[in-house]
Enzyme design. Structure first.
Site, short mmCIF file in Angstrom:
data_model
loop_
_atom_site.label_atom_id
_atom_site.label_comp_id
_atom_site.label_asym_id
_atom_site.label_seq_id
_atom_site.Cartn_x
_atom_site.Cartn_y
_atom_site.Cartn_z
N CYS A 51 0.87 -1.22 -0.05
CA CYS A 51 0.19 -0.14 0.08
C CYS A 51 0.92 1.41 -0.09
O CYS A 51 1.56 1.43 0.88
CB CYS A 51 -1.00 0.00 1.25
SG CYS A 51 -1.89 1.55 1.42
N CYS B 210 -0.58 4.16 2.42
CA CYS B 210 -0.31 4.07 3.74
C CYS B 210 1.15 4.51 4.04
O CYS B 210 1.35 5.08 4.90
CB CYS B 210 -0.54 2.50 3.89
SG CYS B 210 -1.95 2.04 3.57
N ASP B 211 2.28 3.77 3.45
CA ASP B 211 3.69 3.95 3.88
C ASP B 211 4.52 4.94 3.17
O ASP B 211 5.56 5.13 3.41
CB ASP B 211 3.96 2.38 3.90
CG ASP B 211 3.19 1.52 4.49
OD1 ASP B 211 2.66 1.97 5.57
OD2 ASP B 211 2.96 0.17 4.26
#
Lengths: 406, 106
Positions: free
Chosen positions: A134, A137-138
């Site tokens: 993801c 997300c990161d």
């Protein structure tokens, strides 16, 4: 008594949200069961620029939140629960969640798909330690660092572009020969202009290496067979998806890859069970096609619920024997024959009742009592919910003969 | 929950006595935002038994990497300045967090 929903939608991604919106708007008592926040995989994509009518600047979380609000506004209920198992044989159908059980007359399975893993050494151990599925997300954790993206489909190329806003260098590991990617040409051409992207062709990942955090990946050149250590701080894997079908009972047909097989009305091999979105066999897995699937499935489910209830009430649970005349409204000869049945039943209305079915439109009868649509008109006589007589040649004499038998 | 950043992490987490739970999150991490209300609820429920902190990794990136956090969400447990356990790298269910809290609550 437990409440029974007309429509239970499993999954709150774009397919489920669209289905919930259509279902609720058609005045069906509708609930969407989702374990987390609505949005599905689309909510993990920051840049979303190919949903019609919503161009640059649209985000995945933004669009899916709007879809959820839209479904709510028509009265769709949201149930937060994780689905554990399904009973599709019971009537109504039963969904068992961790927190409770839910009953629905029709079901739309829209649980989607999840990222496919590479299945190489180190991948599992270093998940969350540099291995990610993801980018949204990161990505910002990798500012000033170097990362690799594995894959060359739309997701891989688009997420690589997103990552390049943060990381110093993004190496894209592509299995194909130089210049060939699986992504669409527009994304590929734009990505080629991006100076932070570096293309590594003819290569596969053999392992992800590192003690506590990712330190490198081992690449293998599939042309030369040569293996090399490639230092990176992170590796983002976008090599397709696998369908989420762990709770799907075996009687629902799937293809060899596990995706649910449906017809163009999103109907599965089980009556009253529909599938929508990434979880089904389809050509293009995008937010717009997921939403489209959801709309079709909800309309088909509504028709199913309506036909089933009518059939139950007028035929299966009727007090008197029921003459069911199947006809094709465009066939004049057939409608005349139905007229004969009509007159006969009216003359004997204390003993029998009549149900006329346009067999070219009613899907339920076609599915349950598979008969040849070319041989219409046809007559079934139902007693106590079961077919007692089948009549192919409708005339007064046959009807008289049958009435003596009943 | 105590909002912790790169300036007070040492003081609030590493120098603290007893067990400290740190919820690492980011404003663009949907799964973090989904988990957060549950964690806050647990922080209320087990108040006084464990110290509860959270770190917004945007703006505290080096701190995160220093603590080997390279994927969100991540829930780390510290005791007397040492990392003793963590939940990361997969989907984290509120039940998983509660199970860990129960394990370390006094």
């Amino acid at each position: 008594m437990e409440q029974i929903y007309d429509l239970l939608v499993l999954g709150g991604g774009p397919a489920g949200l669209a289905a919930g919106m259509y279902g609720a708007r058609a005045r069906m008592k509708t609930a969407i069961i989702e374990k987390g926040r609505p949005g599905g995989q689309a909510a993990t994509t920051e840049d979303l620029e190919n949903y019609p009518g919503f161009g640059r600047g649209t985000t995945g979380p933004g669009l899916t939140q709007a879809m959820a609000d839209h479904a709510s506004s028509f009265g769709a209920e949201f149930i937060k629960d994780t689905i554990v198992s399904l009973d599709l044989q019971s009537s109504p159908k039963k969904v068992v969640g961790r927190k409770g059980e839910y009953l629905g007359k029709a079901l739309i399975y829209a649980l989607g798909a999840e990222p496919r893993m590479l299945r190489v050494p180190g991948e599992g151990k270093l998940r969350g330690k540099g291995v990610s599925y993801c980018a949204t997300c990161d990505a910002d954790l990798f500012e000033e660092l170097e990362v690799a993206v594995v894959g060359s489909g739309d997701a891989a190329i688009e997420e690589a572009e997103y990552l390049s806003k943060f990381a110093d260098l993004v190496s894209i590991i592509v299995i194909h020969e130089e210049g060939k990617v699986d992504a669409n040409q527009v994304s590929f051409e734009r990505a080629q202009q991006n100076p932070k992207l570096k293309w590594v062709w003819n290569s596969i990942v053999k392992s992800v290496n590192g003690e506590e955090l990712v330190e490198s990946i081992t690449l293998k050149n599939i042309q030369t067979g040569e293996e090399s250590d490639y230092p990176v701080n992170g590796v983002f894997i976008f090599i397709g998806t696998v369908p989420l079908t762990e709770v799907l009972p075996e009687q629902v047909q799937v293809n060899p890859q596990g995706y649910i097989i449906t017809d163009e009305k999103m109907a599965t091999s089980v009556e009253g069970v529909f599938a929508a979105g990434d979880v089904r066999v389809k050509y293009l897995r995008q937010v717009v096609t997921a939403a489209s699937d959801g709309a079709i499935a909800a309309v088909a489910a509504e028709k199913y619920v309506h036909e089933t209830e009518l059939w139950e009430k007028e035929v299966l649970k009727a007090q008197k024997p029921v003459f069911v005349a199947y006809y094709n409204p465009t066939d004049m000869n057939g409608t005349e024959k139905v007229g004969i049945v009509d007159r006969f039943v009216r003359a004997n209305n204390e003993r029998f009742s009549l149900v006329k079915v346009d067999a070219t439109r009613n899907e339920l009868v076609g599915r349950r009592y598979n008969f040849n649509l070319d041989k219409l008109p046809m007559l079934h006589v139902f007693v106590n919910g079961e077919v007692r007589q089948e009549v192919a040649e409708i005339n007064e004499a046959t009807l008289e003969a049958i009435s003596k038998l009943l | 929950m105590i909002e912790v950043n790169k300036d007070n992490f040492d003081n609030e987490v590493l120098q603290a006595s007893g067990v400290v739970m740190v919820d690492w999150w980011g404003p663009k991490c949907e799964r973090c935002l989904e988990l957060m209300p549950h964690v806050e609820e647990l922080a209320g429920k087990y108040q006084g038994q464990i110290k509860f902190c959270s770190v917004d990794t945007s703006g505290n990136r080096r701190l995160a990497i220093g603590q080997k956090v390279l994927g969100l969400p991540a829930i780390l447990f510290y005791k007397d300045g040492q990392k003793i356990d963590e939940l990361s790298g997969q989907e984290i269910a509120p039940e998983d967090v509660e199970a860990k809290i129960k394990q370390y609550a006094k």
